[in-house]
Design an enzyme around this catalytic site. Structure first.
Site, PDB file in Angstrom:
ATOM      1  CG  ASN A 200      49.372  23.200  55.667  1.00 45.23           C
ATOM      2  OD1 ASN A 200      49.876  22.730  56.665  1.00 45.23           O
ATOM      3  ND2 ASN A 200      49.122  22.486  54.589  1.00 45.23           N
TER       4      ASN A 200
ATOM      5  CD  GLU B  80      45.229  21.194  52.986  1.00 43.34           C
ATOM      6  OE1 GLU B  80      44.508  20.182  52.918  1.00 43.34           O
ATOM      7  OE2 GLU B  80      46.349  21.265  52.449  1.00 43.34           O
TER       8      GLU B  80
ATOM      9  CE1 TYR C 200      39.534  20.621  48.480  1.00 40.29           C
ATOM     10  CE2 TYR C 200      40.628  20.639  46.356  1.00 40.29           C
ATOM     11  CZ  TYR C 200      40.006  19.943  47.387  1.00 40.29           C
ATOM     12  OH  TYR C 200      39.876  18.593  47.311  1.00 40.29           O
TER      13      TYR C 200
ATOM     14  CD  GLU D 186      54.821  29.397  53.851  1.00 43.79           C
ATOM     15  OE1 GLU D 186      53.682  28.946  54.089  1.00 43.79           O
ATOM     16  OE2 GLU D 186      55.553  28.957  52.945  1.00 43.79           O
TER      17      GLU D 186
ATOM     18  CB  CYS E 288      53.345  32.908  51.451  1.00 39.89           C
ATOM     19  SG  CYS E 288      51.996  31.948  52.150  1.00 39.89           S
TER      20      CYS E 288
HETATM   21  N1  THU Z   1      51.355  25.302  51.596  1.00 37.84           N
HETATM   22  C1  THU Z   1      51.863  26.027  52.621  1.00 37.84           C
HETATM   23  O1  THU Z   1      51.306  26.050  53.725  1.00 37.84           O
HETATM   24  N2  THU Z   1      52.993  26.734  52.398  1.00 37.84           N
HETATM   25  C2  THU Z   1      53.713  26.706  51.234  1.00 37.84           C
HETATM   26  O2  THU Z   1      54.759  27.340  51.151  1.00 37.84           O
HETATM   27  C3  THU Z   1      53.236  25.921  50.109  1.00 37.84           C
HETATM   28  C4  THU Z   1      51.926  25.251  50.270  1.00 37.84           C
HETATM   29  C5  THU Z   1      50.150  24.486  51.855  1.00 37.84           C
HETATM   30  C6  THU Z   1      48.904  24.914  51.164  1.00 37.84           C
HETATM   31  C7  THU Z   1      48.125  23.625  51.137  1.00 37.84           C
HETATM   32  O3  THU Z   1      47.473  23.453  52.385  1.00 37.84           O
HETATM   33  C8  THU Z   1      49.197  22.542  51.021  1.00 37.84           C
HETATM   34  O4  THU Z   1      50.405  23.161  51.429  1.00 37.84           O
HETATM   35  C9  THU Z   1      49.350  21.972  49.636  1.00 37.84           C
HETATM   36  O5  THU Z   1      49.518  22.975  48.711  1.00 37.84           O
END
Ligand code: THU
Length: 158
Positions: free
Chosen positions: A61, A63, A67, A74, A114
């Site tokens: 992920n 960020e 946001y 994924e 996703c």
């Molecule tokens: N996040 C993912 O990368 N995959 C998921 O399946 C759920 C959430 C990330 C998004 C964000 O950067 C952090 O987790 C908190 O939500």
């Protein structure tokens, strides 16, 4: 009036019950969490994609201070895999997540966006994607995203 029901099937397995390639893909997803950029949530997610040519692509992920501009692990992995290997079906996807306390005990599941992208990837290659959701206590295996996305919108409607 008629009531409809949808039953979904999934497997709950221990790490030892996974095949060697499944364990390896999960290990890749776990390692990918180290490359997460998550200064806002402090929640590091890793994804690993196994392609038909046996190549493994990972993502994490990423960020953003604004946001919604961030992206999940994924989609990072799938978009990269699909853009680098547009003719290679995706066979398997493993997901692992850790907070500041370490890897989650129970698996996390992909967010709605996703799931939609996993669905598109399945449709694109005409091939279900086996999804491995890692947790320290147990891993969940789902044989294709349909189980996670009932009543989905796909290209059949267009
Ligand atoms: N996040 C993912 O990368 N995959 C998921 O399946 C759920 C959430 C990330 C998004 C964000 O950067 C952090 O987790 C908190 O939500």
């Amino acid at each position: 009036m008629m009531e409809g029901r949808i039953v979904i099937k999934y497997l709950r397995v221990t790490y030892e019950e996974l095949s060697a390639i499944e364990q390896h893909l999960i290990e890749c997803a776990r390692r990918a969490t180290d490359k997460s950029y998550s200064p806002y949530s402090h929640f590091s997610v890793g994804a690993a994609v196994l392609l038909a040519n046996d190549e493994i692509i990972t993502g994490s992920n990423q960020e953003n201070a604004a946001y919604p501009s961030g992206i999940c692990a994924e989609r990072t992995a799938l978009f990269y895999a699909n853009s680098q290997y547009p003719d290679q079906p995706v066979k398997m996807l493993a997901i692992a997540a850790k907070s500041q306390e370490g890897f989650t005990q129970t698996p996390i599941t992909p967010c709605g966006a996703c799931r939609q992208v996993i669905m598109e990837t399945e449709k694109r290659f005409g091939h279900p994607i086996k999804i491995l959701l890692f947790g320290e206590k147990e891993t969940i295996i789902i044989e294709g995203v349909k189980a996670l996305l009932p009543f989905s919108f796909d290209n059949n409607y267009l």
